[in-house]
Scaffold this active site. Sequence first.
Site, PDB file in Angstrom:
ATOM      1  N   ARG A  40     -17.898   4.446   8.042  1.00  0.00           N
ATOM      2  CA  ARG A  40     -17.241   5.555   7.021  1.00  0.00           C
ATOM      3  C   ARG A  40     -17.504   5.191   5.063  1.00  0.00           C
ATOM      4  O   ARG A  40     -17.664   4.911   4.897  1.00  0.00           O
ATOM      5  CB  ARG A  40     -15.861   5.233   7.017  1.00  0.00           C
ATOM      6  N   ARG A  66     -15.119   2.019   1.094  1.00  0.00           N
ATOM      7  CA  ARG A  66     -14.100   1.422   0.804  1.00  0.00           C
ATOM      8  C   ARG A  66     -13.986   0.461   0.711  1.00  0.00           C
ATOM      9  O   ARG A  66     -14.562  -0.295   1.734  1.00  0.00           O
ATOM     10  CB  ARG A  66     -12.914   2.138   1.809  1.00  0.00           C
TER      11      ARG A  66
HETATM   12  P1  AMP Z   1      -5.190   3.896   4.774  1.00  0.00           P
HETATM   13  O1  AMP Z   1      -5.838   4.623   3.898  1.00  0.00           O
HETATM   14  O2  AMP Z   1      -3.567   5.038   5.984  1.00  0.00           O
HETATM   15  O3  AMP Z   1      -5.499   3.689   6.035  1.00  0.00           O
HETATM   16  O4  AMP Z   1      -3.800   2.960   3.843  1.00  0.00           O
HETATM   17  C1  AMP Z   1      -4.785   2.523   3.248  1.00  0.00           C
HETATM   18  C2  AMP Z   1      -4.061   0.734   2.366  1.00  0.00           C
HETATM   19  O5  AMP Z   1      -2.694   1.474   1.902  1.00  0.00           O
HETATM   20  C3  AMP Z   1      -3.252   0.128   3.067  1.00  0.00           C
HETATM   21  O6  AMP Z   1      -4.117  -0.894   4.165  1.00  0.00           O
HETATM   22  C4  AMP Z   1      -2.100   0.044   3.247  1.00  0.00           C
HETATM   23  O7  AMP Z   1      -2.333  -1.451   1.919  1.00  0.00           O
HETATM   24  C5  AMP Z   1      -1.898   0.549   2.432  1.00  0.00           C
HETATM   25  N1  AMP Z   1      -0.881   1.567   3.432  1.00  0.00           N
HETATM   26  C6  AMP Z   1      -1.366   3.451   3.640  1.00  0.00           C
HETATM   27  N2  AMP Z   1       0.372   3.416   4.012  1.00  0.00           N
HETATM   28  C7  AMP Z   1       1.189   2.491   4.093  1.00  0.00           C
HETATM   29  C8  AMP Z   1       2.340   2.012   4.741  1.00  0.00           C
HETATM   30  N3  AMP Z   1       2.876   2.804   5.163  1.00  0.00           N
HETATM   31  N4  AMP Z   1       2.886   1.519   4.615  1.00  0.00           N
HETATM   32  C9  AMP Z   1       2.887   0.001   4.034  1.00  0.00           C
HETATM   33  N5  AMP Z   1       0.875   0.100   3.167  1.00  0.00           N
HETATM   34  C10 AMP Z   1       0.901   1.382   3.629  1.00  0.00           C
END
Ligand code: AMP
Length: 222
Positions: free
Chosen positions: A131, A164
């Site tokens: 990605r 990322r």
């Molecule tokens: P994502 O882009 O959805 O993969 O989120 C990136 C990071 O943000 C995750 O690895 C968590 O550290 C944090 N994060 C995003 N959504 C949540 C959630 N619903 N609960 C807890 N941490 C979250």
Amino acid sequence: MGDRLKLVLLGPPGAGKGTQSVVLSRKYNIPHISTGDILREAVKSSQALGIKAKAFMDRGELVPDEIVTGIVIDRLSKKDAKKGFILDGFPRTLKQARSLDESLKNISSGIDIVIYFETSSKVAIERLSGRRVCKKCGFNYHIKNIPPKKDGICDKCGGELFQRPDDKEETVVNRLKIYEAETKPLIDYYVKKGILKKVSGGLSVDNLFKVLSNIFADAKLV
Ligand code: AMP
């Protein structure tokens, strides 16, 4: 159209939830609410929220429930979310799911449908490690599956593409482990509520979009 589409996308990181959310948000004219995007934005602009969340995110761990739930409840109370929304990356724990149910009781009717993107760890790892994200507009690419026309440059806005930090292999493994332990139990939670639909996260963006459109039409949600 889109008047009642209150949608949760569930699945491991790398399942294609974000990419599909962008397409669905445009098609049904409902906001795409990604907790990951909101948190990354807060980190970028050094908001207090970002400072608290950054260490967890860098380790691939979940940000504490109270913080994330507060963000979502606040976002759902905005006017544009009244006619529907796509929750991408939330809820991720049973506690978050229960808080969401509780708060939707006050704001609007509950979630209409939860789409579970069934995806093998092999596909998830392959997707995450390839990605690339635009620094400027946030559009997602994949070095093999969705390559930009020009290496490292966003087709949409000319912005620079980057990886990322939490998509690096060490962190990806941890994110998938946490997904299995904390988020997977939500499948059962929503099956019991009778609102879970399973789709294959391995499909192409276009094919998955068609499958989802049919699911919403069959359920008379659009
Ligand atoms: P994502 O882009 O959805 O993969 O989120 C990136 C990071 O943000 C995750 O690895 C968590 O550290 C944090 N994060 C995003 N959504 C949540 C959630 N619903 N609960 C807890 N941490 C979250």
